[in-house]
Design a protein around this motif. Structure first.
Motif, mmCIF file in Angstrom:
data_model
loop_
_atom_site.group_PDB
_atom_site.id
_atom_site.type_symbol
_atom_site.label_atom_id
_atom_site.label_comp_id
_atom_site.label_asym_id
_atom_site.label_seq_id
_atom_site.Cartn_x
_atom_site.Cartn_y
_atom_site.Cartn_z
ATOM 1 N N VAL A 1 0.828 -1.205 0.000
ATOM 2 C CA VAL A 1 0.000 0.000 0.000
ATOM 3 C C VAL A 1 0.866 1.261 0.000
ATOM 4 C CG1 VAL A 1 -1.681 1.334 1.335
ATOM 5 C CG2 VAL A 1 -1.952 -1.140 1.108
ATOM 6 N N LEU A 2 1.893 1.275 0.848
ATOM 7 C CA LEU A 2 2.739 2.463 0.965
ATOM 8 C C LEU A 2 3.534 2.716 -0.310
ATOM 9 C CD1 LEU A 2 4.073 1.967 4.609
ATOM 10 C CD2 LEU A 2 2.460 3.712 3.843
ATOM 11 N N THR A 3 4.129 1.677 -0.871
ATOM 12 C CA THR A 3 4.922 1.870 -2.090
ATOM 13 C C THR A 3 4.047 2.301 -3.265
ATOM 14 O OG1 THR A 3 4.759 -0.520 -2.513
ATOM 15 C CG2 THR A 3 6.736 0.284 -1.405
ATOM 16 N N ILE B 1 9.765 6.073 -6.535
ATOM 17 C CA ILE B 1 9.913 4.632 -6.711
ATOM 18 C C ILE B 1 10.718 4.059 -5.547
ATOM 19 C CG2 ILE B 1 10.748 2.793 -8.215
ATOM 20 C CD1 ILE B 1 8.504 4.418 -9.422
ATOM 21 N N VAL B 2 10.223 2.977 -4.951
ATOM 22 C CA VAL B 2 10.913 2.318 -3.850
ATOM 23 C C VAL B 2 11.627 1.087 -4.369
ATOM 24 C CG1 VAL B 2 10.655 1.162 -1.626
ATOM 25 C CG2 VAL B 2 9.223 3.142 -2.182
ATOM 26 N N ARG B 3 12.912 0.999 -4.070
ATOM 27 C CA ARG B 3 13.697 -0.157 -4.473
ATOM 28 C C ARG B 3 14.429 -0.726 -3.264
ATOM 29 N NH1 ARG B 3 16.468 2.399 -9.948
ATOM 30 N NH2 ARG B 3 14.561 2.459 -11.205
ATOM 31 N N ILE C 1 20.235 2.660 6.274
ATOM 32 C CA ILE C 1 18.936 1.983 6.277
ATOM 33 C C ILE C 1 18.152 2.370 5.026
ATOM 34 C CG2 ILE C 1 16.730 1.774 7.491
ATOM 35 C CD1 ILE C 1 18.223 2.235 10.095
ATOM 36 N N TYR C 2 18.203 3.647 4.682
ATOM 37 C CA TYR C 2 17.551 4.095 3.457
ATOM 38 C C TYR C 2 18.335 5.258 2.869
ATOM 39 C CZ TYR C 2 15.650 8.338 5.612
ATOM 40 O OH TYR C 2 15.521 9.558 6.223
ATOM 41 N N LEU D 1 15.852 4.257 -1.933
ATOM 42 C CA LEU D 1 16.530 2.973 -1.808
ATOM 43 C C LEU D 1 16.461 2.503 -0.369
ATOM 44 C CD1 LEU D 1 19.738 3.679 -3.932
ATOM 45 C CD2 LEU D 1 17.647 2.504 -4.657
ATOM 46 N N LEU D 2 16.087 1.231 -0.169
ATOM 47 C CA LEU D 2 15.997 0.645 1.166
ATOM 48 C C LEU D 2 17.000 -0.491 1.300
ATOM 49 C CD1 LEU D 2 12.113 0.373 1.526
ATOM 50 C CD2 LEU D 2 13.590 2.072 2.582
#
Length: 471
Positions: free
Chosen positions: A181-183, A193-195, A204-205, A215-216
């Motif tokens: 949901v969050l991404t 964009i979350v990768r 951590i990010y 980036l995570l």
């Protein structure tokens, strides 16, 4: 709400002065005599329930604003400050400090600020000569200032909490997988964009505003991953509200402003992942079982404990709790909540407190019935957590979480079910810190209390190598 005897003359006087009213006119309006009001303002008489109700009716004030939480924190901080050896020659008694707090709270606050300035100046002098090292005590002061800000707000930020709760409902966060949901929302609403890939394993990010890529670290736990995504949402969704809150706080330096900004981002993230009313209802239903709450909301135990300490919405409050995070040396890293249990800011916590046992029994929640020197009794919970990420060779620091409430609220916690809450012998005596704890015969002392003279007898020896003058 039960309110004991309240000596809050300065608060009544401030309320009267805010309304630009004479004592006679103010007393007439709330239905008491001028002499009675004069005695209240000078802390010669306590405020009755009838007077409190009259104040609420005539001046639209929240009765809870007259509670002793703020005074208790002020008294605890003042007591802690006066344990500094610089005050040893003329340390006031506990009763004298209570009188100062009740009759001249601004003087007490000024003294605390003066002591902070003294510590800052001392540290600056110490660090002037590079050969003496790079002491970091002064850097703790902005951190303490931010903690004081959250304490003054009862650890509840209404505007941020409501916005986060509304957003969670809009995107159905409480019903579906948080990560998906969050991404999805980040991409659709903010083109981010979350990768799950990052070059620097120490991070951590990492967010790049120019490319819109977050980036995570792929090795962090799902609760940490989701929380950091929620933090990024806070940076994009509510920057103007956070700036408004920070500006109104009037911090003394830029470090405090930036630390508070991080704290408010984190607050929004917690409120988003654990929406207020749903979380409150679930906590009541599960009787504050923190492990079940963590599973229900897909968050960590620490996030659950922190959220429980924020449930102070007017008209919809949760159980008042305290929440601490403690390192293996006994230093308190976090301190939040509205239950009045306090520990010294500049010293380690009481060695008898069960939080220290948590490191020896990982994976368990330890319970303790405890009583502080003022006679207040608490249900105390403690458990160890491990931070960090990665594999076998990664450093993973350990901390202990402490959560609890006053014994009058213990029946709302599943952890109290088989404990004897009415037998005083079941309660372990604990103190604020050894520097100021009045328990003269405690064999767990790490140092003697500053207010007592030591008696050394080379011909007699107990567990401690000294006795105190009033034993």
């Amino acid at each position: 709400m039960t309110i004991g005897k309240l000596y809050i003359g300065h608060k009544i006087r401030n309320l009267r002065e805010q309304h630009k009213s004479t004592q006679a006119r103010f007393a007439e309006r709330i239905g008491i005599s001028t002499s009675y009001l004069n005695q209240i303002e000078n802390n010669q008489r306590s405020v009755s329930a009838a007077v409190l109700l009259a104040l609420a009716e005539k001046f639209q004030v929240d009765i809870s604003s007259f509670s002793s939480n703020e005074d208790g924190r002020l008294l605890s901080t003042l007591t802690d400050v006066l344990t500094d050896p610089v005050f040893k020659a003329g340390q006031p008694s506990f009763q004298e400090m209570r009188l100062i707090m009740q009759n001249a709270p601004k003087f007490a606050q000024a003294l605390i600020s003066c002591h902070q300035a003294y510590r800052r100046a001392t540290e600056q002098l110490t660090t002037t000569d590079g050969r003496l090292g790079t002491g970091k005590i002064s850097e703790l002061l902005p951190y303490n200032e931010v903690q004081d800000f959250f304490c003054s707000m009862d650890n509840y930020i209404h505007k941020l909490d409501k916005i986060a709760e509304a957003l969670a409902a809009t995107i159905n966060l409480a019903e579906d997988d948080s990560y998906s949901v969050l991404t999805k929302y980040l991409e659709q609403k903010h083109d981010v964009i979350v990768r799950r890939a990052i070059e620097n394993n120490d991070l951590i990010y990492c967010y790049d505003p120019s490319s819109g890529v977050l980036l995570l670290n792929p090795y962090v736990s799902p609760p940490t991953r989701n929380f950091q995504i929620a933090v990024q949402l806070a940076r994009l969704e509510v920057p103007e509200f956070i700036e408004e809150i920070i500006t109104s706080a009037c911090f003394k330096n830029n470090e405090a402003y930036e630390l508070c900004r991080i704290g408010l981002y984190n607050y929004f993230a917690g409120a988003l992942l654990m929406p207020y009313q749903i979380f409150l209802q679930t906590a009541k239903h599960l009787r504050h079982d923190i492990e079940l709450l963590a599973v229900r909301f897909n968050v960590s135990l620490e996030q659950v404990c922190h959220r429980l300490s924020t449930l102070q919405r007017p008209g919809l409050k949760g159980i008042p709790v305290f929440f601490f995070r403690v390192d293996q040396a006994g230093n308190i890293i976090k301190r939040y909540g509205t239950a009045k249990l306090q520990f010294g800011r500049f010293n380690s916590s009481c060695p008898v407190w069960n939080v220290h046992q948590a490191f020896s029994v990982p994976g368990q929640i330890i319970r303790q019935l405890a009583e502080t020197p003022d006679g207040t009794q608490y249900l105390c919970l403690a458990t160890q957590i491990i931070k960090g990420k990665g594999g076998f060779q990664s450093e993973r620091p350990r901390y202990a979480l402490a959560l609890g409430c006053e014994i009058s609220n213990a029946q709302h916690f599943v952890y109290a079910d088989d404990l004897d809450l009415f037998n005083r012998s079941s309660f372990t005596p604990i103190g604020i810190s050894c520097h100021i704890c009045p328990r003269a015969k405690c064999i767990n002392r790490t140092m003697p209390p500053l207010k007592y003279r030591l008696i050394i007898d080379h011909d007699r020896r107990g567990v401690l190598p000294y006795a105190l003058e009033n034993d």
